[in-house]
Each structure stands twice: as structure tokens, then as C-alpha cells.
Enzyme design. Structure first.
Site, mmCIF file in Angstrom:
data_model
loop_
_atom_site.group_PDB
_atom_site.id
_atom_site.type_symbol
_atom_site.label_atom_id
_atom_site.label_comp_id
_atom_site.label_asym_id
_atom_site.label_seq_id
_atom_site.Cartn_x
_atom_site.Cartn_y
_atom_site.Cartn_z
ATOM 1 N N ARG A 1 18.059 -8.906 10.901
ATOM 2 C CA ARG A 1 17.855 -7.829 11.596
ATOM 3 C C ARG A 1 18.632 -7.837 12.889
ATOM 4 N NH1 ARG A 1 11.922 -6.192 10.445
ATOM 5 N NH2 ARG A 1 12.521 -5.770 8.249
ATOM 6 N N LYS B 1 1.455 -1.054 -9.048
ATOM 7 C CA LYS B 1 0.064 0.140 -8.997
ATOM 8 C C LYS B 1 1.088 1.124 -9.071
ATOM 9 C CE LYS B 1 -3.288 -2.678 -6.285
ATOM 10 N NZ LYS B 1 -4.241 -2.537 -5.558
ATOM 11 N N GLY C 1 10.852 -4.252 -0.176
ATOM 12 C CA GLY C 1 10.236 -5.100 0.314
ATOM 13 C C GLY C 1 10.376 -6.277 -1.207
ATOM 14 N N GLY D 1 8.878 0.900 4.090
ATOM 15 C CA GLY D 1 7.994 1.950 3.475
ATOM 16 C C GLY D 1 9.379 3.308 4.277
#
Length: 395
Positions: free
Chosen positions: A35, A196, A353, A376
Site C-alpha cells: 500500500r 454466504k 480479500g 469493502g
């Protein structure tokens, strides 16, 4: 259209740059500088244009209090080494400490401010805190796409006060995601996996309106198989979302999106590495068996879909890839997609991720057109949601 850093006149200006320095640490030392490297093009561009560069970032979740172990100070030395230039550090991101440090900057110099999340006002997007940050600079640049889905003071509040521009790392994310979903080369295939359905309902509902084919794998595929009347035995499943899965199947049909599901699966009676297993057809899973990976027929089906696509969007592994040999389908499909991107012009964009970990595990990430580490923000973009930190940069 977002305003871009190359269009800004930054000479002799103080530029506040929101970066993503939420880096992995081990024993107080930066363990992975990926990063930091991502921010270099923006920082070096500003330095070359004689700007005074003031970097702001968060680290971890101190929840509005000063936690010494969550200081950004350990970032200074590795960042300075990457820039081959000194990096100053201020013990706070607002107030006298920050103001004094900014006042000392000369053109082309770089300053890193302390963790913005040491102040509860950051996540609350407090206008006074945003004004204090904005008061340090003349212009604002956001280069942290990974935080752009948060309406925080350093990502959205400041851009209400200072004219905001997109840095090069943020631009790269936006440009690749726009090319993949908003103006893609068709046909477009989306691969969505993971555990999920409940975490990806919005994603699936948006994708069926955007893509030509949608492959659903991983444990979440079991809920879709149940929705189509299959007995998934002891497999992980969300019975309360079977009706939702049916709605998504119907929505795909109405939108002209071909929904692809596993036709065969690797099943076992115990979830452990190298457990005894067999390949079962989707309608032949026994009551004491659980599906942990896609079978060879499904891998062939997915490979055919990848070969027919001109654009691929991938989010989530399609099997329990952390537990061999249930990584086989994910590895084979990822390597095939990487080869198509490398040799046949496929635009292959992936993110999230677990996705990044799975592609790295397969040794396929480097050949994908673009792999986002934003997590996200990447997922919310695919869901069709407005990202506050991006919207603040629009003309």
C-alpha cells in the site's frame, strides 16, 4: 466525471492527500509495503510539481482514542526509503502539532500526519474536524479507494471544503471497474463465490442486470442448488434465503443473464485437509456429505464460459480453497482466466480479500488485468452503490 490530479495546478500549494496506509504490521514494523508503493505515483507527481505534500491516513481501529500501538510513525522510515527522500512526521493530524509541521514544509517535501482515527470526529465526519484538516492545505487529493465507501471527515468531509481530486491509485481502481461494468467489452462473465448468500444479495441483484453470464460457486451455490430443488445433504446452506435465491434466479432470467451453477461437486463427510472424498452430481449428494468444491465437469463449464467472455469480473473463491484439495476448482479456473487475460485479450478484474488470497494461492494474480485490494469499497461498487469518497470528487 471525477476531477483528476493531473488537471490540478499544485505548484507552491499545500496538498492534503488521503492515502491508504492501513498496512500489516509485525512487532511494530511494516510487514508488507504494497500500500505504500501504491501511493508513490501520486506523491512523486506532486513533488515533481513543487507541491508541499501532507499525507493523512487511518490505521486499524483505535475508536477515537490514542493507542500507541496504532501510531503511523512506523510507516515513516519505509516510506522515506521508497521515496528516496526524507518524510517528516507530526504527532497529531490537527491542532498545533500538525500546523507547526505543515508550516515547516518546503516545496517538494513530504509530511505524514498521525492516525486520523485517534479522533472520534473522523468516523463521525464531524464538520469542525473536517474544517481543521482542510485548514492545513490549499487542495485535497483522495488516493485511498479502499476507504472511499466511508463518509468520514478525511474521505468526504474535507472534499466539501477543499476542491478534491483523484490520485493515480484511486483513478486506476475507478477506471478498471468502470471498464468492467459500465462500458465493458461483451460478453461479460461474473464469477461470484464465497460462503454466504446473505453477504452478497445486493451484489448478485446488481450483477444480473449488468452481465451476460453469472457463475455462482463456493458454499453460497448450495443455497441456489436448494432453490432449484436439489438436496445438498450436510453442505453449508442458508435455508432462510432459498426464496431470495429463487428471486435472483428469476431476475437473471428476466434480464437475459444466464445463471450458471455447479453441475457436479467434490463432497466429503468431514471438513479437513485431504479428507476422503468423491465427485457427486448436483442431484446425488448424500445426507451425510457436504460439498466443498466444484467438480471437474463444473470446472470445464466455467472454463468454456471464461473462454467465451471478453470481460470477467471475479469476487470470491469457488471452493474451500484454504483446505486442500478443495482448492482445485478455484486454482484451475483462476489459472485458466489468467492465461486468457495474458494471451487472448480477456479483461479480467477481481477484488475482495478472499479473492486476492485465492488468486495469489493459484499464482494467477499477476496475469489478471487488475486485482483490487480494496475489499469493502470494491464490493459496494459492484453492488451499484454510490461511494461517498468518489462522489465528492465529481464535477
Amino acid at each position: 466525471m471525477i476531477r483528476r490530479i493531473e488537471d490540478a495546478d499544485v505548484a507552491d500549494k499545500t496538498v492534503l492527500v488521503r492515502v491508504d496506509f492501513n498496512v500489516p504490521m509485525r512487532d511494530g514494523v511494516v510487514a508488507d509495503d504494497t500500500r505504500l508503493k501504491a501511493a508513490l505515483p501520486t506523491i512523486n507527481h506532486l513533488r515533481s510539481k513543487a507541491a508541499k505534500v501532507v499525507l493523512i491516513a487511518h490505521f486499524d481501529r483505535p475508536k477515537g482514542v490514542r493507542v500507541p500501538e496504532m501510531s503511523l510513525k512506523p510507516v515513516v522510515a519505509p516510506l522515506s526509503e521508497l521515496l528516496a527522500a526524507p518524510v517528516a512526521f507530526a504527532e497529531d493530524c490537527v491542532g498545533e502539532a500538525a500546523e507547526r509541521a505543515v508550516a515547516k514544509l518546503a516545496a517538494g517535501e513530504v509530511l505524514l500526519l498521525e492516525n486520523t482515527r485517534f479522533h472520534a470526529s473522523e468516523e463521525a465526519n464531524d464538520p469542525d474536524f473536517a474544517a481543521a484538516l482542510a485548514g492545513l492545505a490549499d487542495l485535497y487529493v483522495n488516493d485511498a479507494f479502499s476507504a472511499a465507501h466511508r463518509a468520514h471527515a478525511s474521505t468526504e468531509g474535507v472534499a466539501r471544503i477543499l476542491t478534491g481530486y483523484a490520485g493515480f491509485a484511486l483513478q486506476r481502481e475507478i477506471d478498471h471497474l468502470t471498464a468492467a461494468l459500465e462500458a465493458p467489452n461483451r460478453p461479460v462473465l461474473a464469477v461470484v463465490g464465497g460462503a454466504k448468500v446473505s453477504t452478497k444479495i445486493d451484489l448478485l441483484k446488481n450483477l444480473v442486470k449488468k452481465v451476460d453470464r453469472l457463475f455462482v460457486g463456493g458454499a453460497m451455490a448450495n443455497t441456489f442448488l436448494a432453490a432449484k430443488g436439489h438436496d445438498v445433504g450436510a453442505s453449508r446452506c442458508e435455508p432462510d434465503l432459498v426464496d431470495t435465491a429463487r428471486d435472483i434466479i428469476d431476475a437473471a432470467g428476466a434480464a437475459g443473464c444466464a445463471l450458471l451453477l455447479p453441475v457436479d461437486l467434490v463432497v466429503t463427510k468431514e471438513f479437513k485437509a485431504h479428507a476422503e472424498r468423491r465427485v457427486a452430481q448436483a442431484d446425488d449428494i448424500r445426507s451425510d456429505e457436504m460439498a466443498l468444491d466444484c467438480g471437474p465437469e463444473t470446472v470445464d463449464l466455467l472454463a468454456d464460459a471464461i473462454a467465451a467472455a471478453r470481460t470477467l469480473v471475479w469476487n470470491g473463491p469457488i471452493g474451500a480453497f484454504e483446505t486442500p484439495p478443495f482448492d482445485t476448482a478455484t486454482v484451475e479456473a483462476a489459472r485458466f482466466a489468467a492465461a486468457r487475460a495474458r494471451d487472448h485479450g480477456l479483461t479480467a478484474v477481481a477484488g475482495g480479500g478472499d479473492t486476492v488470497a485465492a488468486l495469489n494461492h493459484a499464482g494467477a494474480a499477476e496475469d489478471f488485468t487488475f486485482v483490487s485490494t480494496a475489499g469493502g469499497a470494491f464490493l459496494e461498487w459492484l453492488e451499484g452503490k454510490t461511494l461517498p469518497g468518489v462522489a465528492a470528487l465529481e464535477d
